[in-house]
Enzyme design. Structure first.
Site, PDB file in Angstrom:
ATOM      1  N   HIS A 142     -37.162  27.079   9.518  1.00  0.00           N
ATOM      2  CA  HIS A 142     -37.511  26.553  10.993  1.00  0.00           C
ATOM      3  C   HIS A 142     -36.737  25.753  10.995  1.00  0.00           C
ATOM      4  O   HIS A 142     -36.371  25.002  10.126  1.00  0.00           O
ATOM      5  CB  HIS A 142     -39.004  26.229  11.484  1.00  0.00           C
ATOM      6  CG  HIS A 142     -39.899  27.155  11.651  1.00  0.00           C
ATOM      7  ND1 HIS A 142     -40.056  28.400  12.139  1.00  0.00           N
ATOM      8  CD2 HIS A 142     -41.251  27.063  11.160  1.00  0.00           C
ATOM      9  CE1 HIS A 142     -41.352  28.950  12.088  1.00  0.00           C
ATOM     10  NE2 HIS A 142     -42.052  28.262  10.914  1.00  0.00           N
ATOM     11  N   CYS A 151     -47.311  25.262  10.359  1.00  0.00           N
ATOM     12  CA  CYS A 151     -45.972  24.868   9.669  1.00  0.00           C
ATOM     13  C   CYS A 151     -45.115  23.714  10.587  1.00  0.00           C
ATOM     14  O   CYS A 151     -44.802  22.876  10.110  1.00  0.00           O
ATOM     15  CB  CYS A 151     -44.869  25.114   9.212  1.00  0.00           C
ATOM     16  SG  CYS A 151     -45.190  27.260  10.538  1.00  0.00           S
TER      17      CYS A 151
HETATM   18  P1  NAD Z   1     -49.983  37.281   5.684  1.00  0.00           P
HETATM   19  O1  NAD Z   1     -50.839  38.070   6.992  1.00  0.00           O
HETATM   20  O2  NAD Z   1     -49.314  36.236   4.815  1.00  0.00           O
HETATM   21  O3  NAD Z   1     -51.877  36.900   4.383  1.00  0.00           O
HETATM   22  C1  NAD Z   1     -52.908  37.020   5.036  1.00  0.00           C
HETATM   23  C2  NAD Z   1     -53.868  37.926   4.320  1.00  0.00           C
HETATM   24  O4  NAD Z   1     -55.465  37.972   4.494  1.00  0.00           O
HETATM   25  C3  NAD Z   1     -53.091  39.020   3.625  1.00  0.00           C
HETATM   26  O5  NAD Z   1     -54.066  39.143   2.401  1.00  0.00           O
HETATM   27  C4  NAD Z   1     -54.633  39.945   4.356  1.00  0.00           C
HETATM   28  O6  NAD Z   1     -54.483  41.107   3.608  1.00  0.00           O
HETATM   29  C5  NAD Z   1     -55.280  38.818   4.078  1.00  0.00           C
HETATM   30  N1  NAD Z   1     -56.714  39.608   5.516  1.00  0.00           N
HETATM   31  C6  NAD Z   1     -56.528  40.006   6.486  1.00  0.00           C
HETATM   32  N2  NAD Z   1     -57.829  39.848   6.832  1.00  0.00           N
HETATM   33  C7  NAD Z   1     -58.448  39.543   6.388  1.00  0.00           C
HETATM   34  C8  NAD Z   1     -60.401  38.932   6.083  1.00  0.00           C
HETATM   35  N3  NAD Z   1     -60.782  39.256   7.529  1.00  0.00           N
HETATM   36  N4  NAD Z   1     -60.449  38.603   5.627  1.00  0.00           N
HETATM   37  C9  NAD Z   1     -59.727  37.802   4.237  1.00  0.00           C
HETATM   38  N5  NAD Z   1     -58.470  38.172   4.075  1.00  0.00           N
HETATM   39  C10 NAD Z   1     -57.768  39.094   5.195  1.00  0.00           C
HETATM   40  O7  NAD Z   1     -50.508  35.360   6.476  1.00  0.00           O
HETATM   41  P2  NAD Z   1     -50.033  34.486   6.238  1.00  0.00           P
HETATM   42  O8  NAD Z   1     -48.248  33.661   6.528  1.00  0.00           O
HETATM   43  O9  NAD Z   1     -50.588  33.507   4.875  1.00  0.00           O
HETATM   44  O10 NAD Z   1     -51.264  33.482   7.332  1.00  0.00           O
HETATM   45  C11 NAD Z   1     -52.395  33.085   6.859  1.00  0.00           C
HETATM   46  C12 NAD Z   1     -52.734  31.485   8.249  1.00  0.00           C
HETATM   47  O11 NAD Z   1     -52.238  30.936   7.838  1.00  0.00           O
HETATM   48  C13 NAD Z   1     -52.254  32.165  10.123  1.00  0.00           C
HETATM   49  O12 NAD Z   1     -53.572  30.892  10.648  1.00  0.00           O
HETATM   50  C14 NAD Z   1     -50.999  31.250   9.910  1.00  0.00           C
HETATM   51  O13 NAD Z   1     -50.784  31.233  11.208  1.00  0.00           O
HETATM   52  C15 NAD Z   1     -51.387  30.260   8.697  1.00  0.00           C
HETATM   53  N6  NAD Z   1     -49.796  29.694   8.934  1.00  0.00           N
HETATM   54  C16 NAD Z   1     -48.774  30.791   7.933  1.00  0.00           C
HETATM   55  C17 NAD Z   1     -48.114  30.097   7.731  1.00  0.00           C
HETATM   56  C18 NAD Z   1     -46.578  31.253   7.187  1.00  0.00           C
HETATM   57  O14 NAD Z   1     -45.139  30.427   7.953  1.00  0.00           O
HETATM   58  N7  NAD Z   1     -46.794  32.426   6.869  1.00  0.00           N
HETATM   59  C19 NAD Z   1     -47.802  28.883   7.828  1.00  0.00           C
HETATM   60  C20 NAD Z   1     -48.001  27.810   8.321  1.00  0.00           C
HETATM   61  C21 NAD Z   1     -50.085  28.589   8.530  1.00  0.00           C
END
Ligand code: NAD
Length: 333
Positions: free
Chosen positions: A219, A140
């Site tokens: 942010h 992000c």
């Molecule tokens: P999150 O924790 O909200 O969601 C992750 C999901 O994946 C959960 O539902 C979890 O149960 C599931 N999960 C866990 N292990 C798993 C597996 N082995 N296989 C499949 N699913 C699995 O996380 P998020 O915030 O959505 O982040 C996901 C990615 O996006 C990360 O790489 C993060 O760095 C990136 N990201 C997050 C944000 C943010 O602010 N949330 C912003 C940009 C990028």
């Protein structure tokens, strides 16, 4: 051609990508994968997305009364491209599974650049991902920085960027990390965000520092850039105004809280703000040195980028600007 997209990991990012794919005229959701039978799994079923689960977890879903379509491995057979969205660093473990399935894969910013070899931001390097098998949509913060840097670099040239990132401590639904009441300086200086920008804009001289602050909303970036060409604040406003993923804020908006209120007033899904929110009044150029404040909605700015990345990798649209337009139109951006 309608691209069949599957989503592995249906949390903050995964569920938003799924909804954004579902409204595109040239894509469809062929499945989403959940680890646990919680309310998000129920919502996926209610939305009509075929639900897949990690192998070995089938009975958890059956006991919760949720109908599933198979395992993650089954899901990969149904898709042209998988958008990998588990928590950071978990996605790397999935690569062998994607290789075996022979499916194109998009990872998120929580994974290292080296995993995919190509890091993506639609305004910065759409062409680089064209037809490739792997890409990573940058985080992000990196998305927010790349959008304005690439736009200003094309117009005036960017000599260097120095930015301070005030990072939200947790996402609103992330109760595991709260309650929080502190300001935490990131002691590694410069922070990793600057080098991350160079994974999409290799020629940019950028250093960043970061602090975590006790908020969940957005942010906030304090950006200082030295431009190569002389220009005025009005010139910068004109150029940034042409980027459809930059929104100027003002008119009484003095904080990230009011930006989230604006997103609610706009009836945005989940009150998402997909654009960089730049305070127009903060834009100030003097002797080629630019200052500005921008707010970044961490949960949603990467979502349109994932859509453009799918289009580039699957060769569904050759032109980045046209893809951006299609994505924006379908999402209502
Ligand atoms: P999150 O924790 O909200 O969601 C992750 C999901 O994946 C959960 O539902 C979890 O149960 C599931 N999960 C866990 N292990 C798993 C597996 N082995 N296989 C499949 N699913 C699995 O996380 P998020 O915030 O959505 O982040 C996901 C990615 O996006 C990360 O790489 C993060 O760095 C990136 N990201 C997050 C944000 C943010 O602010 N949330 C912003 C940009 C990028």
């Amino acid at each position: 051609m309608s691209v069949k997209v599957v989503i592995n990991g249906y949390g903050t990012i995964g569920k938003r990508v799924a909804d954004a794919v579902a409204v595109q005229p040239d894509m469809e959701i062929a499945g989403v994968a959940k680890t646990r039978p919680n309310f998000e799994a129920r919502m996926a079923i209610d939305k009509g997305f075929p639900l897949y689960v990690l192998a070995g977890r089938e009975s958890d879903f059956k006991n919760a009364g949720m109908e599933i379509s198979g395992t993650v491995e089954d899901m990969l057979k149904a898709g042209d491209v998988v958008v990998d969205c588990p928590p950071g660093n978990v996605g790397a473990e999935n690569k062998p599974m994607y290789d075996t399935a022979g499916i194109k894969a998009i990872w998120q910013g929580g994974e290292d650049h080296e995993l995919a070899g190509i890091s993506f931001n639609a305004h910065s390097n759409y062409d680089e991902a064209f037809g490739c098998d792997y890409a990573r949509v940058v985080s992000c913060n990196t998305t927010g920085l790349s959008r304005i840097i690439s736009t200003l670099d094309a117009a005036f040239g960017v000599e260097k960027v120095r930015a301070t990132l005030c990072r939200r401590a947790a996402d609103p639904g992330d109760v595991k990390r709260g309650p929080i009441n502190a300001i935490i300086p990131e002691l590694k200086m410069p922070s990793h965000h600057g080098p991350d920008v160079t994974t999409v804009l290799a020629h940019i001289d950028i250093d960043t520092v970061a602090i975590k602050v006790p908020t969940t909303l957005m942010h906030l970036h304090i950006v200082n850039m030295v431009l190569k060409q002389d220009c005025t604040s009005s010139d910068v406003i004109e150029v940034l105004g042409e980027n459809s993923r930059v929104r100027f804020v003002g008119e009484g908006i003095t904080s990230t809280a009011e930006i989230m209120e604006l997103a609610r007033d706009m009836n945005r899904p989940r009150s998402d703000m997909w654009e960089n929110c730049v305070w127009e009044d903060s834009i100030n150029v003097s002797e080629r040195e630019l200052y500005l404040f921008q707010a970044i909605h961490q949960e949603s700015d990467v979502i349109p980028e994932n859509i453009d990345c799918i289009r580039s990798m699957t060769e569904n649209e050759r032109d980045g600007a046209r893809s951006i337009k299609k994505t924006n139109k379908a999402m209502g951006l």
